[in-house]
Write a protein that holds these residues in place. Sequence first.
Motif, mmCIF file in Angstrom:
data_model
loop_
_atom_site.group_PDB
_atom_site.id
_atom_site.type_symbol
_atom_site.label_atom_id
_atom_site.label_comp_id
_atom_site.label_asym_id
_atom_site.label_seq_id
_atom_site.Cartn_x
_atom_site.Cartn_y
_atom_site.Cartn_z
ATOM 1 N N PHE A 136 0.982 -1.394 0.419
ATOM 2 C CA PHE A 136 -0.088 -0.003 0.105
ATOM 3 C C PHE A 136 0.763 1.029 0.025
ATOM 4 N N THR A 137 0.635 2.115 -0.696
ATOM 5 C CA THR A 137 1.605 3.578 -1.161
ATOM 6 C C THR A 137 0.842 4.299 -1.335
ATOM 7 N N PHE A 138 0.841 5.831 -1.623
ATOM 8 C CA PHE A 138 0.181 7.137 -0.943
ATOM 9 C C PHE A 138 1.620 7.677 -1.552
ATOM 10 N N LEU A 139 1.754 7.888 -2.763
ATOM 11 C CA LEU A 139 3.177 8.782 -3.694
ATOM 12 C C LEU A 139 2.263 9.522 -3.585
ATOM 13 N N PHE A 140 3.418 10.930 -3.305
ATOM 14 C CA PHE A 140 3.371 13.064 -3.571
ATOM 15 C C PHE A 140 3.780 12.343 -4.553
ATOM 16 N N THR A 141 4.737 12.182 -5.020
ATOM 17 C CA THR A 141 6.327 12.562 -6.188
ATOM 18 C C THR A 141 6.587 11.447 -6.522
ATOM 19 N N ASN A 142 7.660 11.312 -7.277
ATOM 20 C CA ASN A 142 7.725 9.827 -7.979
ATOM 21 C C ASN A 142 8.684 9.032 -6.743
ATOM 22 N N GLU A 143 8.861 9.062 -5.513
ATOM 23 C CA GLU A 143 9.180 8.587 -4.158
ATOM 24 C C GLU A 143 9.826 7.245 -4.826
ATOM 25 N N TRP A 145 -3.125 4.675 -3.296
ATOM 26 C CA TRP A 145 -4.103 5.976 -2.965
ATOM 27 C C TRP A 145 -3.693 7.084 -3.514
ATOM 28 N N PHE A 146 -4.383 8.368 -4.366
ATOM 29 C CA PHE A 146 -4.390 9.389 -4.878
ATOM 30 C C PHE A 146 -5.198 10.424 -4.095
ATOM 31 N N ALA A 147 -4.781 11.524 -4.144
ATOM 32 C CA ALA A 147 -6.324 11.663 -3.277
ATOM 33 C C ALA A 147 -5.814 13.577 -3.481
ATOM 34 N N ASP A 148 -4.973 13.728 -4.770
ATOM 35 C CA ASP A 148 -5.266 15.100 -5.463
ATOM 36 C C ASP A 148 -5.564 14.996 -7.086
ATOM 37 N N ASP A 149 -6.460 13.524 -6.872
ATOM 38 C CA ASP A 149 -6.723 13.657 -8.320
ATOM 39 C C ASP A 149 -7.762 14.572 -9.093
ATOM 40 N N SER A 164 -1.291 11.514 -11.547
ATOM 41 C CA SER A 164 -2.023 10.446 -11.290
ATOM 42 C C SER A 164 -1.766 9.024 -12.797
ATOM 43 N N CYS A 165 -2.120 9.873 -13.684
ATOM 44 C CA CYS A 165 -2.621 9.070 -14.778
ATOM 45 C C CYS A 165 -1.054 8.540 -15.726
ATOM 46 N N PHE A 166 0.011 9.226 -15.433
ATOM 47 C CA PHE A 166 1.590 8.319 -15.856
ATOM 48 C C PHE A 166 1.301 7.552 -14.571
#
Length: 319
Positions: free
Chosen positions: A11-18, A38-42, A50-52
């Motif tokens: 489970f990840t909650f990515l903000f950038t390319n971590e 989990w994408f929180a800023d779609d 997100s699309c990438f």
Amino acid sequence: MVKTEQPDLMFTFLFTNELDPKVVREISENTDTITLNWFADDHWRFENFSCFLAPCFNWVVTTAQSALPKYEQIGYRNVIKSQWGCNHFLYRKLDLPLKYDVTFVGQPHSNRRQVIETLAKSGIKVHVWGNGWKIGRLSQAEMIEVFNQSRINLNLQNSFMVGRKNNLTKKFVSQCLDFVPYGDQLKVKGSELYDKFHQNFLPVDSVSEQPKSDGQQNYEQIKGRNFEVPGCGGFLLTGKAENLNEYYRIGQEVECFNTNEVLIDQIKYYLEHEEQRLAIAKAGYERTLNEHTYVHRFTEIFQKIGLISQEINYFSDKP
């Protein structure tokens, strides 16, 4: 690590390319571990983020109803619409007396400082906390106490005035500053400069207060605060957000506003009508515990992706 530990879920909650997308795709396609992000800023980052990354994961979660057709357009099917929630083990009712009439916890970016000043001019004192305000920020425990001790808890969205058009670049920079030293102070200074620019160089009509159009409203996203305040038994007066009425009955479990005039009227009304205010707070509290804790959220998600097959007792560990 995945091959060694063999987890059921990553489970990840990515903000950038971590994480390296190639590595994520390798885990998704060639191991038994289910990958989920989990994408929180779609609401505002789907097209440039997100699309990438979504195609690298077995499943994704989005909090934006407006993003569902976008995922469909790129051919991605394993998307789950979920939402922020309340950690009811932490955000809970406390046996404390009411201490404040009106409070707001949050930074003074966007038009928030002007809103607080407008309320003050109308005779409404708002106790405010957060980086950028004179009194500074609260600890999490202190914030939960404030939620419990306030007659009215304000939740000011990023912007609910037409003059502050949604600017994706500005929002992206604001989010990035959350991850750098002194980012909060930089956001405050930047917002102050932005305010001065608008006041000095734009005509008055361009920042006149008006309700948002449907197109603008879509950018206002539900946040954790929408569930945390009711989860503490507090009365929530919030700016309107996308699909909020799917989670709470407006006027019965939480209350909403979309202009300064409505906000002023609502505050005065609910300070004078205590029984109605308490009834709404009680109903919001019950709705939150019954439907909007993270136990509910993750149970639904884990069932959807096949990790669990039966309902669990939501309140086996009820605080």
